[in-house]
Design a protein around this motif. Structure first.
Motif, PDB file in Angstrom:
ATOM      1  N   TRP A   1       0.813  -1.218   0.000  1.00  0.00           N
ATOM      2  CA  TRP A   1       0.000   0.000   0.000  1.00  0.00           C
ATOM      3  C   TRP A   1       0.848   1.270   0.000  1.00  0.00           C
ATOM      4  CZ3 TRP A   1       0.806   3.360   3.977  1.00  0.00           C
ATOM      5  CH2 TRP A   1       1.442   2.853   5.122  1.00  0.00           C
ATOM      6  N   PHE A   2       2.040   1.193   0.585  1.00  0.00           N
ATOM      7  CA  PHE A   2       2.868   2.399   0.730  1.00  0.00           C
ATOM      8  C   PHE A   2       3.482   2.864  -0.590  1.00  0.00           C
ATOM      9  CE2 PHE A   2       4.975  -1.361   2.706  1.00  0.00           C
ATOM     10  CZ  PHE A   2       5.811  -1.707   1.667  1.00  0.00           C
ATOM     11  N   HIS A   3       3.303   2.115  -1.673  1.00  0.00           N
ATOM     12  CA  HIS A   3       3.817   2.556  -2.968  1.00  0.00           C
ATOM     13  C   HIS A   3       2.842   3.466  -3.707  1.00  0.00           C
ATOM     14  CE1 HIS A   3       7.473   0.249  -2.900  1.00  0.00           C
ATOM     15  NE2 HIS A   3       6.809  -0.859  -2.619  1.00  0.00           N
ATOM     16  N   LEU A   4       1.618   3.586  -3.227  1.00  0.00           N
ATOM     17  CA  LEU A   4       0.614   4.427  -3.880  1.00  0.00           C
ATOM     18  C   LEU A   4       0.389   5.689  -3.053  1.00  0.00           C
ATOM     19  CD1 LEU A   4      -1.487   4.742  -6.176  1.00  0.00           C
ATOM     20  CD2 LEU A   4      -3.155   3.659  -4.655  1.00  0.00           C
TER      21      LEU A   4
ATOM     22  N   ARG B   1      -5.491  -3.846  -5.886  1.00  0.00           N
ATOM     23  CA  ARG B   1      -4.948  -3.984  -7.232  1.00  0.00           C
ATOM     24  C   ARG B   1      -4.200  -2.712  -7.643  1.00  0.00           C
ATOM     25  NH1 ARG B   1      -6.309  -3.732 -12.585  1.00  0.00           N
ATOM     26  NH2 ARG B   1      -6.207  -5.630 -13.859  1.00  0.00           N
ATOM     27  N   ALA B   2      -4.709  -1.557  -7.194  1.00  0.00           N
ATOM     28  CA  ALA B   2      -4.067  -0.287  -7.533  1.00  0.00           C
ATOM     29  C   ALA B   2      -2.714  -0.135  -6.847  1.00  0.00           C
ATOM     30  CB  ALA B   2      -4.985   0.874  -7.156  1.00  0.00           C
ATOM     31  N   THR B   3      -2.601  -0.557  -5.594  1.00  0.00           N
ATOM     32  CA  THR B   3      -1.306  -0.455  -4.910  1.00  0.00           C
ATOM     33  C   THR B   3      -0.316  -1.468  -5.482  1.00  0.00           C
ATOM     34  OG1 THR B   3      -1.897  -1.982  -3.089  1.00  0.00           O
ATOM     35  CG2 THR B   3      -2.434   0.345  -2.799  1.00  0.00           C
ATOM     36  N   HIS B   4      -0.822  -2.604  -5.919  1.00  0.00           N
ATOM     37  CA  HIS B   4      -0.003  -3.613  -6.606  1.00  0.00           C
ATOM     38  C   HIS B   4       0.599  -3.005  -7.879  1.00  0.00           C
ATOM     39  CE1 HIS B   4       1.001  -7.851  -7.462  1.00  0.00           C
ATOM     40  NE2 HIS B   4       0.558  -7.688  -8.695  1.00  0.00           N
ATOM     41  N   ALA B   5      -0.226  -2.272  -8.629  1.00  0.00           N
ATOM     42  CA  ALA B   5       0.246  -1.606  -9.845  1.00  0.00           C
ATOM     43  C   ALA B   5       1.276  -0.535  -9.502  1.00  0.00           C
ATOM     44  CB  ALA B   5      -0.933  -0.993 -10.594  1.00  0.00           C
TER      45      ALA B   5
END
Length: 267
Positions: A186-189, A200-204
């Motif tokens: 989650w910390f990448h978004l 799925r959005a944080t995975h992307a």
């Protein structure tokens, strides 16, 4: 591969837990330019994973069973242990006489190095030592693990040091298990929160993070000798798809993974 092994350095990067659908979307939308710029045609191959979680999948890949094209076969393999009756060993397959590819390449004169990521590579116990124990040299630090927002940068820095310290006439097999895609991500978004969790959005967003730094790894590998790179996922993961969450299960998003391979020309 019989013309590649011995003359080229080899790089295997597993983008741990990366889903095919997310990887394909980001490539099509121009969101992973460093990866897409290397991939033939700028697209991922759609493949089926050899396992539904990290340990099983890597055990298979280290025996030569890389992800299989998602179409009727048989499909010849790049690497294979010598095995009577194998229907996927072909003229171009590099055949080794050891139990696994890593020791097979070591027997062919390669220096084998593992830069670990997820817990199966952390060397903190017996289970976490099996896969890195296949290699002549292995590295893992807490900064490489799944809770670190800068895990891949730290892994690349480690790989750069390994590559710089190896004599130029010694061939290298470098394996990097990238942990950034794995939960938690989650910390990448920007704007995402721990409380909201992964999606799925944080995975992307995690894949975009990896793409921003992977060019350094490719440059380091091509700075000493011609190379051949394989970049793939070991399995996908579910984010509520049909009610499923996680992996080590039989859903399509777990079994379908992205794959590519390409040459790295010496600079």
């Amino acid at each position: 591969m019989n013309e590649v092994v011995g003359s080229h350095d080899l790089l295997l990067v597993t983008l741990d837990t990366l889903r095919y659908d997310v990887a394909a979307e980001l490539a099509a939308e121009g969101r992973i330019p460093h990866l897409a710029g290397r991939m033939p045609g700028g697209v991922w191959d759609e493949r089926h994973a050899p396992g539904s979680f990290t340990y099983a999948s890597h055990q298979a890949m280290f025996t030569g069973f890389l992800p299989t094209p998602a179409a009727p076969g048989p499909h010849r393999r790049l690497f294979a242990a010598r095995f009577a009756g194998s229907e996927t060993t072909a003229e171009g397959t590099y055949v080794f006489d050891t139990p696994d590819l890593v020791s097979g390449l070591a027997a062919a004169g390669y220096h084998t190095v593992c830069v670990g990521g997820v817990g199966f590579f952390n060397k903190r116990g017996a289970l976490g030592s099996v896969l890195p124990g296949l290699f002549q040299e292995s590295h893992w630090e807490p900064e490489f693990g799944v809770p670190s927002p800068t895990s891949f940068e730290a892994q690349v820095a480690c790989a750069e040091k390994v590559i710089a310290g190896l004599e130029r006439d010694r061939r290298l097999f470098l394996f990097v298990n990238v942990s950034a895609l794995h939960q938690p991500n989650w910390f990448h978004l920007p704007g995402a929160t721990r409380e909201a969790g992964d999606s799925r959005a944080t995975h992307a967003a995690a894949l975009e993070y990896v793409d921003r730094h992977i060019g350094r790894l490719f440059s380091a590998m091509s700075g000493r000798a011609p190379g051949f790179a394989i970049v793939c996922s070991d399995h996908g993961t579910a984010y509520g798809d049909d009610g499923y969450t996680g992996h080590r299960l039989g859903h399509e998003v777990v079994w379908t993974v992205p794959y590519t391979h390409f040459f790295l020309e010496a600079s």
